[in-house]
Design a protein around this motif. Sequence first.
Motif, short mmCIF file in Angstrom:
data_model
loop_
_atom_site.label_atom_id
_atom_site.label_comp_id
_atom_site.label_asym_id
_atom_site.label_seq_id
_atom_site.Cartn_x
_atom_site.Cartn_y
_atom_site.Cartn_z
N ASP A 66 -11.72 0.44 48.13
CA ASP A 66 -10.94 1.36 48.98
C ASP A 66 -10.39 0.67 50.23
N HIS A 67 -10.76 -0.59 50.44
CA HIS A 67 -10.28 -1.33 51.62
C HIS A 67 -9.37 -2.50 51.25
N ASP A 206 -17.13 1.19 57.54
CA ASP A 206 -18.18 1.01 56.56
C ASP A 206 -19.38 0.20 57.08
N HIS A 264 -12.42 7.66 57.66
CA HIS A 264 -13.22 7.37 56.47
C HIS A 264 -14.22 8.50 56.21
ZN LIG Z 1 -14.93 2.44 52.38
#
Ligand SMILES: [Zn+2]
Length: 298
Positions: A66-67, A206, A264
């Motif tokens: 997702d990054h 994260d 996020h």
């Molecule tokens: Zn993430």
Amino acid sequence: MEMKIVCLGTSSSIPTAKKNHSGFLIKTEKEQILVDCGEGIQRQFRKAEENPAKTTKILITHWHEDHTLGLAGLLKTMGVDSYAKTLHIYGPKATREKIHLFEQIYSRYKIQMEIHEVHSGTIYEDKQIKIETLPMNHGIITQAYSVTIKEQRRIDKAKLKKLKIPNSPLIGELQRGKDIKFNNKTIKAKDITYIQPGKKLTIILDTASNINTIELAKNSNLLICESTYSAEEQEQATEYKHLTTTEAATIAKKAKVTNLALVHISQKHHHRLPQLLKEAKKVFAKTTIPEDLDILTI
Ligand SMILES: [Zn+2]
Ligand SMILES: [Zn+2]
């Protein structure tokens, strides 16, 4: 000098109609720095009317999909757009290997790239800005970053005009804080210049709660911080190495930042964002939850 942050993507692991995978574009006078490049970031650039080819640096927090899923395509587009500079990419250990893997799967990128694998401390510095990083705690090797515009001596233009000092090397002297001689008079730099304070942005994406978050974010004007879980989900947050709203707000409070932006956030909470905001505000009042394409200015 101001810093503008375009929130290109503020979703967590699954994108939604309104929230894209992670991506934040930091714009200063001379730099355009992209932090993370989730899937779909290229189109977010277009929607934000920003030009990917102007990017000077890319900072990668970690290699979760997702990054980083959008990076292969973005680098290709920059090549097609005849990117003329050297693109500096900073990321955790193994970033070089991952980007070279893209080139094996697809084709060689037609841009000059320099890849820097980083761990802690200052990773870039010039007269105007400084970029720092510290490792986080997220299961896989993960970095968080701070970008600081340094304090700068500025000339008071009204005073300059009044004294009729012409556009000449004398201006440069004043800007460097040196006294000058003009029309047989000494003009003191401190009388005609002022110090514009620096500005600091920290982006933490994260991580589980850890001491480095506070160390890195210390005295930031803005902290953009992940908040995947809500306050009552502390157990999941600890297990999956993410933060809750309360934890993110506690980092902001302990680090004495000015403003906090929560990003996020898990898609399961997207229908109850006001509730999550309330949880964070109990600990740190100056909290917001930006939407995709929002622009934050410091
Ligand atoms: Zn993430
Ligand atoms: Zn992750």
